[in-house]
Design a protein around this motif. Structure first.
Motif, mmCIF file in Angstrom:
data_model
loop_
_atom_site.group_PDB
_atom_site.id
_atom_site.type_symbol
_atom_site.label_atom_id
_atom_site.label_comp_id
_atom_site.label_asym_id
_atom_site.label_seq_id
_atom_site.Cartn_x
_atom_site.Cartn_y
_atom_site.Cartn_z
ATOM 1 N N PHE A 20 0.824 -1.207 0.000
ATOM 2 C CA PHE A 20 0.000 0.000 0.000
ATOM 3 C C PHE A 20 0.858 1.257 0.000
ATOM 4 O O PHE A 20 0.543 2.237 -0.643
ATOM 5 C CB PHE A 20 -0.915 -0.001 1.226
ATOM 6 C CG PHE A 20 -2.000 1.037 1.170
ATOM 7 C CD1 PHE A 20 -3.206 0.770 0.561
ATOM 8 C CD2 PHE A 20 -1.815 2.281 1.734
ATOM 9 C CE1 PHE A 20 -4.203 1.719 0.494
ATOM 10 C CE2 PHE A 20 -2.796 3.241 1.681
ATOM 11 C CZ PHE A 20 -4.001 2.959 1.062
ATOM 12 N N GLY A 21 1.932 1.238 0.749
ATOM 13 C CA GLY A 21 2.787 2.414 0.850
ATOM 14 C C GLY A 21 3.634 2.362 2.101
ATOM 15 O O GLY A 21 3.811 1.317 2.705
ATOM 16 N N ILE A 34 -4.516 -1.649 12.005
ATOM 17 C CA ILE A 34 -4.458 -1.222 10.609
ATOM 18 C C ILE A 34 -5.690 -1.779 9.919
ATOM 19 O O ILE A 34 -6.004 -2.956 10.060
ATOM 20 C CB ILE A 34 -3.195 -1.743 9.886
ATOM 21 C CG1 ILE A 34 -1.922 -1.216 10.553
ATOM 22 C CG2 ILE A 34 -3.221 -1.349 8.411
ATOM 23 C CD1 ILE A 34 -0.637 -1.805 9.977
ATOM 24 N N SER A 35 -6.406 -0.921 9.184
ATOM 25 C CA SER A 35 -7.604 -1.364 8.473
ATOM 26 C C SER A 35 -7.632 -0.760 7.079
ATOM 27 O O SER A 35 -7.428 0.434 6.905
ATOM 28 C CB SER A 35 -8.855 -0.944 9.245
ATOM 29 O OG SER A 35 -10.014 -1.382 8.572
ATOM 30 N N ASP A 40 -9.878 -0.661 -1.239
ATOM 31 C CA ASP A 40 -8.406 -0.687 -1.168
ATOM 32 C C ASP A 40 -7.744 0.649 -1.478
ATOM 33 O O ASP A 40 -6.567 0.695 -1.834
ATOM 34 C CB ASP A 40 -7.821 -1.761 -2.095
ATOM 35 C CG ASP A 40 -8.232 -3.167 -1.717
ATOM 36 O OD1 ASP A 40 -8.580 -3.380 -0.539
ATOM 37 O OD2 ASP A 40 -8.203 -4.045 -2.587
ATOM 38 N N LYS A 41 -8.455 1.754 -1.317
ATOM 39 C CA LYS A 41 -7.884 3.070 -1.622
ATOM 40 C C LYS A 41 -7.475 3.861 -0.378
ATOM 41 O O LYS A 41 -6.783 4.862 -0.487
ATOM 42 C CB LYS A 41 -8.875 3.898 -2.430
ATOM 43 C CG LYS A 41 -9.110 3.353 -3.816
ATOM 44 C CD LYS A 41 -10.067 4.237 -4.579
ATOM 45 C CE LYS A 41 -10.317 3.663 -5.972
ATOM 46 N NZ LYS A 41 -11.306 4.460 -6.707
ATOM 47 N N ARG A 60 -5.031 7.813 12.175
ATOM 48 C CA ARG A 60 -4.384 8.406 11.007
ATOM 49 C C ARG A 60 -4.935 7.760 9.744
ATOM 50 O O ARG A 60 -5.149 6.559 9.694
ATOM 51 C CB ARG A 60 -2.867 8.210 11.064
ATOM 52 C CG ARG A 60 -2.242 8.882 12.261
ATOM 53 C CD ARG A 60 -0.762 8.626 12.327
ATOM 54 N NE ARG A 60 -0.192 9.148 13.570
ATOM 55 C CZ ARG A 60 1.041 8.919 13.965
ATOM 56 N NH1 ARG A 60 1.852 8.182 13.225
ATOM 57 N NH2 ARG A 60 1.481 9.424 15.100
ATOM 58 N N LEU A 61 -5.126 8.585 8.736
ATOM 59 C CA LEU A 61 -5.653 8.141 7.444
ATOM 60 C C LEU A 61 -4.562 8.253 6.396
ATOM 61 O O LEU A 61 -3.880 9.275 6.299
ATOM 62 C CB LEU A 61 -6.849 9.011 7.044
ATOM 63 C CG LEU A 61 -7.445 8.775 5.668
ATOM 64 C CD1 LEU A 61 -8.104 7.404 5.590
ATOM 65 C CD2 LEU A 61 -8.457 9.866 5.337
ATOM 66 N N GLN A 62 -4.397 7.205 5.630
ATOM 67 C CA GLN A 62 -3.452 7.198 4.514
ATOM 68 C C GLN A 62 -4.248 6.888 3.248
ATOM 69 O O GLN A 62 -4.998 5.925 3.196
ATOM 70 C CB GLN A 62 -2.377 6.139 4.722
ATOM 71 C CG GLN A 62 -1.346 6.115 3.614
ATOM 72 C CD GLN A 62 -0.306 5.025 3.838
ATOM 73 O OE1 GLN A 62 -0.558 4.038 4.499
ATOM 74 N NE2 GLN A 62 0.864 5.219 3.276
ATOM 75 N N ARG A 63 -4.076 7.735 2.243
ATOM 76 C CA ARG A 63 -4.749 7.522 0.957
ATOM 77 C C ARG A 63 -3.727 6.972 -0.031
ATOM 78 O O ARG A 63 -2.596 7.434 -0.076
ATOM 79 C CB ARG A 63 -5.365 8.813 0.449
ATOM 80 C CG ARG A 63 -6.472 9.313 1.378
ATOM 81 C CD ARG A 63 -7.128 10.556 0.823
ATOM 82 N NE ARG A 63 -8.143 11.061 1.710
ATOM 83 C CZ ARG A 63 -9.433 10.800 1.588
ATOM 84 N NH1 ARG A 63 -9.863 10.027 0.623
ATOM 85 N NH2 ARG A 63 -10.297 11.320 2.423
#
Length: 159
Positions: A20-21, A34-35, A40-41, A60-63
């Motif tokens: 994912f990153g 982690i979810s 999957d974005k 925390r949000l990761q895009r």
């Protein structure tokens, strides 16, 4: 299953990488949840900063395909243990709820409790970029709670 690999140490932090990153974790922080969103974005992390007395956490949000994270919420003191929380996504993937069994500040909120005892603590709307949580209505609490007051109607999203 997510497998994270330490790729380097930088600026007093560990940097992990998966498909994912990157996840940058400062020394002393713990990632306890982690979810991944249904499409999957987007990925949500629950991160505990180093604490000696109280237990606080950040959501925390990761895009995908964007650098870094957005801190969308920092909890006031909540009870232990870590790992008793989970994320439930709405069917359309536009919102998620943070549920847990041991949020001390919400024990009186029966309208927000699932049959299994998990309490809805936080809702985040990705389209509006707004967080909703249990908080006093008075504006004198705005510096403590970085969210809007939650309505019991939010429970319908996760049924």
């Amino acid at each position: 299953m997510t497998t994270l690999t330490v790729i380097y140490f930088a600026d007093n932090a560990l940097v992990y990488h998966d498909s994912f990153g990157k996840i940058t974790q400062k020394w002393g922080e713990r990632v306890t949840l982690i979810s991944l969103s249904p499409d999957d974005k987007n990925r949500v992390l629950l991160v505990e900063p180093p604490n000696f007395i109280d237990r606080n956490f950040e959501v925390r949000l990761q895009r995908k395909r964007k650098k870094g994270f957005t801190k969308i919420f920092r909890s006031p003191d909540v009870s232990k243990p870590a790992g008793s929380e989970r994320i439930i996504w709405s069917a359309d993937g536009c919102r998620f709820g943070l549920f847990g069994r041991h949020f001390t500040s919400t024990k009186f909120l029966q309208d927000f409790t699932l049959e299994n005892g998990n309490i809805l603590y936080l809702v985040y709307d990705l389209n509006r970029e707004k967080a909703y949580c249990h908080r006093p209505i008075s504006s004198k609490y705005d510096s403590i709670y970085n969210c809007l007051p939650m309505s019991s109607n939010f429970m319908k999203i996760f049924e």
